[in-house]
Design a protein around this motif. Structure first.
Motif, PDB file in Angstrom:
ATOM      1  N   ALA A   1       0.852  -1.201   0.000  1.00 45.96           N
ATOM      2  CA  ALA A   1       0.000   0.000   0.000  1.00 45.96           C
ATOM      3  C   ALA A   1       0.884   1.246   0.000  1.00 45.96           C
ATOM      4  N   ASP A   2       0.435   2.279  -0.716  1.00 43.31           N
ATOM      5  CA  ASP A   2       1.210   3.516  -0.716  1.00 43.31           C
ATOM      6  C   ASP A   2       0.722   4.451   0.388  1.00 43.31           C
ATOM      7  N   ASP A   3       1.448   5.533   0.605  1.00 42.94           N
ATOM      8  CA  ASP A   3       1.154   6.459   1.698  1.00 42.94           C
ATOM      9  C   ASP A   3      -0.089   7.315   1.453  1.00 42.94           C
ATOM     10  N   GLY A   4      -0.612   7.341   0.248  1.00 47.19           N
ATOM     11  CA  GLY A   4      -1.768   8.181  -0.067  1.00 47.19           C
ATOM     12  C   GLY A   4      -3.102   7.613   0.390  1.00 47.19           C
TER      13      GLY A   4
ATOM     14  N   LYS B   1      -6.020   6.855   2.771  1.00 49.46           N
ATOM     15  CA  LYS B   1      -6.466   7.499   3.999  1.00 49.46           C
ATOM     16  C   LYS B   1      -7.987   7.528   4.048  1.00 49.46           C
TER      17      LYS B   1
ATOM     18  N   LYS C   1     -10.969   0.472   7.229  1.00 51.79           N
ATOM     19  CA  LYS C   1      -9.558   0.585   6.868  1.00 51.79           C
ATOM     20  C   LYS C   1      -9.482   1.032   5.411  1.00 51.79           C
TER      21      LYS C   1
ATOM     22  N   ARG D   1      -7.880   0.070   2.829  1.00 50.05           N
ATOM     23  CA  ARG D   1      -7.612  -0.894   1.762  1.00 50.05           C
ATOM     24  C   ARG D   1      -8.327  -2.202   2.082  1.00 50.05           C
TER      25      ARG D   1
ATOM     26  N   GLU E   1      -9.300   1.003  -2.601  1.00 50.88           N
ATOM     27  CA  GLU E   1      -8.303   1.799  -1.897  1.00 50.88           C
ATOM     28  C   GLU E   1      -8.874   3.201  -1.689  1.00 50.88           C
TER      29      GLU E   1
ATOM     30  N   ARG F   1      -8.914   7.030  -0.722  1.00 52.87           N
ATOM     31  CA  ARG F   1      -8.009   8.190  -0.763  1.00 52.87           C
ATOM     32  C   ARG F   1      -8.775   9.426  -0.293  1.00 52.87           C
ATOM     33  N   GLU F   2      -9.252   9.378   0.911  1.00 51.59           N
ATOM     34  CA  GLU F   2     -10.013  10.402   1.624  1.00 51.59           C
ATOM     35  C   GLU F   2     -11.357  10.718   0.995  1.00 51.59           C
TER      36      GLU F   2
END
Length: 177
Positions: free
Chosen positions: A71-74, A76, A101, A103, A128, A130-131
């Motif tokens: 998973a990447d840091d983006g 959220k 969560k 992901r 995934e 991403r806010e």
């Protein structure tokens, strides 16, 4: 051209099928009598499934060969609400899942969000967060992931978006806190 009935799996030889003349062809199965439509036009980036894997050929093994990239840091979860997945049709109609969560994998047994739908793969698709939106990714499922009536490998979902896997139509909603 060879094609299988989507309902019973019987193989049929279709004669005089010219993909340059007709984008689709339909035939009535000589065994079960049901109609199957075969898409003949292929886009270079599209995967065409003429016949889904029959239920007797699917594996229900409890072990999973799922290997997701890190998973990447983006990723959220939204700070002002929560994404909710509502199953609006299919075998799990009426079920609701809150994403806790950023992901999750949707599939049959053993997935983060398990759906009792025989037409979906064990690990069917990945969400995934991403806010404010969700990236939807198909995990090389047998029967595909559909967004706006198109088979997709990936799509961006926002509040109110719908996608289909197997017989299950799933609506994405962002509930404010």
């Amino acid at each position: 051209m060879q094609a299988k009935c989507l309902h019973c799996g019987t193989e049929h030889k279709l004669r005089d099928v010219d993909p340059n003349t007709h984008p689709k062809v339909q035939f009535r199965c000589s065994k079960c009598g049901e109609v199957t439509v075969v898409d003949l036009k292929k886009r270079p980036d599209a995967t065409v499934v003429i016949s889904p894997l029959p239920s007797f050929a699917r594996s229900d093994a409890s072990s999973s060969n799922l290997h997701l990239p890190p998973a990447d840091d983006g990723l959220k979860l939204p700070s002002d609400g929560v994404f909710v997945l509502a199953i609006t049709s299919g075998p799990a109609n009426g079920q609701v899942f809150r994403l806790t969560k950023p992901r999750v994998v949707i599939g049959r047994k053993g997935a983060d969000i398990p759906l009792n739908d025989p037409e979906i793969s064990r690990n069917h698709c990945l969400l995934e967060v991403r806010e404010k939106y969700i990236n939807l990714k198909d995990l090389d499922s047998t029967n595909g992931t559909f967004y706006e009536d198109e088979r997709v490998r990936a799509a961006m979902l926002q509040d109110g978006s719908e996608f289909r896997i197997g017989e299950s139509l799933i609506r994405v909603n962002l509930e404010k806190k």
